[in-house]
Scaffold this active site. Structure first.
Site, PDB file in Angstrom:
ATOM      1  N   TYR A  79       0.819  -1.201   0.000  1.00  6.58           N
ATOM      2  CA  TYR A  79       0.000   0.000   0.000  1.00  6.58           C
ATOM      3  C   TYR A  79       0.851   1.249   0.000  1.00  6.58           C
ATOM      4  O   TYR A  79       2.067   1.186   0.193  1.00  6.58           O
ATOM      5  CB  TYR A  79      -0.969   0.003   1.189  1.00  6.58           C
ATOM      6  N   ARG A 102       8.319   3.918  -4.629  1.00  9.30           N
ATOM      7  CA  ARG A 102       8.381   2.932  -3.543  1.00  9.30           C
ATOM      8  C   ARG A 102       7.360   1.818  -3.776  1.00  9.30           C
ATOM      9  O   ARG A 102       7.630   0.642  -3.495  1.00  9.30           O
ATOM     10  CB  ARG A 102       8.145   3.595  -2.190  1.00  9.30           C
ATOM     11  N   ARG A 109      -8.168 -20.769  -1.487  1.00  5.66           N
ATOM     12  CA  ARG A 109      -7.053 -20.444  -0.600  1.00  5.66           C
ATOM     13  C   ARG A 109      -5.896 -21.386  -0.889  1.00  5.66           C
ATOM     14  O   ARG A 109      -6.082 -22.604  -0.929  1.00  5.66           O
ATOM     15  CB  ARG A 109      -7.489 -20.586   0.862  1.00  5.66           C
ATOM     16  N   LYS A 144       6.401  -2.044   1.960  1.00  8.32           N
ATOM     17  CA  LYS A 144       5.215  -1.455   2.596  1.00  8.32           C
ATOM     18  C   LYS A 144       4.021  -2.387   2.438  1.00  8.32           C
ATOM     19  O   LYS A 144       3.148  -2.165   1.595  1.00  8.32           O
ATOM     20  CB  LYS A 144       4.938  -0.060   2.012  1.00  8.32           C
ATOM     21  N   GLU A 196      11.646   2.493  14.484  1.00  7.62           N
ATOM     22  CA  GLU A 196      10.802   3.588  13.990  1.00  7.62           C
ATOM     23  C   GLU A 196       9.518   3.621  14.794  1.00  7.62           C
ATOM     24  O   GLU A 196       9.307   2.802  15.687  1.00  7.62           O
ATOM     25  CB  GLU A 196      10.511   3.411  12.491  1.00  7.62           C
ATOM     26  N   LEU A 201      10.884   1.154   7.330  1.00  8.37           N
ATOM     27  CA  LEU A 201      10.335   1.601   6.056  1.00  8.37           C
ATOM     28  C   LEU A 201      11.113   2.843   5.604  1.00  8.37           C
ATOM     29  O   LEU A 201      11.417   3.720   6.416  1.00  8.37           O
ATOM     30  CB  LEU A 201       8.852   1.969   6.212  1.00  8.37           C
TER      31      LEU A 201
HETATM   32  N1  PDD Z   1       2.748   5.051   7.319  1.00 15.76           N
HETATM   33  N2  PDD Z   1       7.417   3.841   8.963  1.00 15.76           N
HETATM   34  C1  PDD Z   1       6.281   3.124   8.962  1.00 15.76           C
HETATM   35  C2  PDD Z   1       6.260   1.823   9.694  1.00 15.76           C
HETATM   36  C3  PDD Z   1       5.136   3.618   8.283  1.00 15.76           C
HETATM   37  O1  PDD Z   1       4.008   2.893   8.283  1.00 15.76           O
HETATM   38  C4  PDD Z   1       5.198   4.868   7.632  1.00 15.76           C
HETATM   39  C5  PDD Z   1       4.024   5.439   6.881  1.00 15.76           C
HETATM   40  C6  PDD Z   1       6.412   5.590   7.677  1.00 15.76           C
HETATM   41  C7  PDD Z   1       6.579   6.928   7.007  1.00 15.76           C
HETATM   42  O2  PDD Z   1       6.634   6.787   5.597  1.00 15.76           O
HETATM   43  P1  PDD Z   1       6.153   7.973   4.639  1.00 15.76           P
HETATM   44  O3  PDD Z   1       6.932   9.173   5.051  1.00 15.76           O
HETATM   45  O4  PDD Z   1       6.500   7.488   3.284  1.00 15.76           O
HETATM   46  O5  PDD Z   1       4.673   8.140   4.885  1.00 15.76           O
HETATM   47  C8  PDD Z   1       7.493   5.033   8.337  1.00 15.76           C
HETATM   48  C9  PDD Z   1       1.571   5.501   6.623  1.00 15.76           C
HETATM   49  C10 PDD Z   1       1.392   6.972   6.638  1.00 15.76           C
HETATM   50  C11 PDD Z   1       0.364   4.731   7.148  1.00 15.76           C
HETATM   51  O6  PDD Z   1       0.533   3.546   7.368  1.00 15.76           O
HETATM   52  O7  PDD Z   1      -0.717   5.296   7.304  1.00 15.76           O
END
Ligand code: PDD
Length: 288
Positions: free
Chosen positions: A34, A53, A102, A152, A184, A208
Site C-alpha cells: 500500500y 516505492r 485459498r 510497505k 521507527e 520503512l
Molecule cells: N505510514 N514507517 C512506517 C512503519 C510507516 O508505516 C510509515 C508510513 C512511515 C513513514 O513513511 P512515509 O513518510 O513514506 O509516509 C514510516 C503511513 C502513513 C500509514 O501507514 O498510514
C-alpha cells in the site's frame, strides 16, 4: 460522512458498491502492498516518491504489476476531483488478487490479476494540526514485526497493537525498539536532535524508507543542518534536545515525551518546527 467515490479494479464507484472477493490474497494472506499520499491545496504531495516505492514493494514481493500502474497519477487526481479533497490522504492498495481458492502458493499471474483499490480520506486542517503545536508523547515497545519492514505491506497487526499499547498508556504513539535501538514509530520514522544534529536510523530492512524522511533530510542538508543516519537508543532520546516523527499524514510532528520523560523542556523545539515549515512550504510548491 458523505458517500465517497472509490476506485476498484478500473471502476469509480460509490463506496458501498465497491466489492472484493473473499478469496482475495490481501484478505486471506495480507499479500498486498500500500501507499498513503497526502493532499494539500487539492494537490498530491511527494507523488513520485510514493509511486517509486510502490513499484519497489511490488518487485520485492514478485507481485505482478497491474495494468493501471502507469496511470496511477491520473487515478489519484480523479479521486481528488470526484471527492472534492482539499486536504487529506489517498490510500492505495494492491494485492496479488483473488485466485478463487485459498492456497499458500502464489497464483499464476496470467490468470489472476492484481486487485487495485484506492480511496480518499478527507482531513480538513491536516497541515494546521493542533498536535503539531503541542507535540506528541510516545512509549517504547519491543519491535515484533517481520524482518522486511522496508516493503510497505498491509500486515499492520503489530503496528496496530502498538497504537493500542500507546493508547492504554495514555500517550499518542509507540517507538519500536530492537536490540536496544529504536527502529521507527508504528506508522512513522523517528528522529532525535542533539547539539543541532538530526539523528535518525540508517536505511535497511529494519525500517520503512519513508518518503517524507527522504524529503526532510534533503531539505535539512540544503539548509546546512547536520544529519547523522545511525541508530539511537531510548536513553539518548530522553537526553536529546528535541525529537520528532515524519510520515505522509503527520509531515513533521514534534515528540515531547518518551517513556514518561520530557524531551528537552517538554515542548516542541525550534528545529522540528522549522523542519515542518520548510517541508510544508517546499512540498506544496512542487505538489502535482
Ligand atoms: N505510514 N514507517 C512506517 C512503519 C510507516 O508505516 C510509515 C508510513 C512511515 C513513514 O513513511 P512515509 O513518510 O513514506 O509516509 C514510516 C503511513 C502513513 C500509514 O501507514 O498510514
Amino acid at each position: 460522512m458523505t458517500m465517497r467515490t472509490v476506485y476498484v479494479n478500473g471502476e469509480y464507484l460509490p463506496e458501498n458498491e465497491a466489492k472484493i472477493s473473499i478469496f482475495d490474497r490481501g484478505f486471506l494472506m495480507a499479500d498486498g502492498v500500500y501507499e498513503v499520499t497526502s493532499v494539500l491545496d487539492g494537490k498530491l504531495i511527494d507523488f513520485d516518491g510514493h509511486a517509486k516505492r510502490l513499484e519497489r514493494s511490488l518487485n520485492e514481493l514478485d507481485m505482478p504489476h497491474p495494468d493501471v500502474l502507469p496511470d496511477l497519477l491520473e487515478v489519484h487526481r480523479e479521486l481528488v476531483r470526484l471527492n472534492g479533497i482539499e486536504e487529506g490522504m489517498i490510500y492505495l492498495q494492491i494485492t496479488r488478487g483473488a485466485p478463487g481458492d485459498r492456497d499458500f502458493v502464489f497464483p499464476d499471474p496470467e490468470t489472476t490479476k492484481p486487485t487495485v483499490v484506492l480511496f480518499t480520506q478527507n482531513k480538513p486542517g491536516l497541515a494546521d494540526s493542533p498536535a503539531a503545536k503541542k507535540g506528541i508523547k510516545v512509549i517504547s515497545i519491543e519491535d515484533q514485526r517481520w524482518a522486511r519492514r522496508d516493503i510497505k505491506t498491509v500486515q499492520l497487526l503489530f503496528p496496530s497493537m502498538g497504537k493500542m499499547m500507546a493508547k492504554a498508556a495514555g500517550v499518542d504513539d509507540a517507538w519500536m525498539v530492537e536490540d536496544g535501538a529504536v527502529t521507527e514509530g508504528t506508522s512513522n520514522n523517528a528522529y532525535i536532535i542533539k547539539n543541532n544534529t538530526i539523528i535518525t536510523r540508517h536505511l535497511g530492512n529494519e525500517i520503512l524508507h519513508g518518503i517524507t524522511r527522504a524529503a526532510v533530510l534533503r531539505f535539512a542538508r540544503e539548509a546546512q543542518m547536520q544529519v547523522e543516519e545511525r541508530s539511537f537508543t531510548i536513553a539518548e532520546a530522553q537526553d536529546a534536545d528535541e525529537a520528532f516523527i515524519t510520515s505522509a499524514s503527520t509531515f513533521v510532528m514534534p515528540v515531547v515525551e518518551v517513556d514518561g520523560v520530557a524531551v528537552g523542556n517538554g515542548t516542541p523545539g525550534p528545529v522540528a518546527a522549522r523542519l515542518r515549515e520548510i517541508y510544508l512550504d517546499e512540498s506544496r510548491k512542487v505538489a502535482i
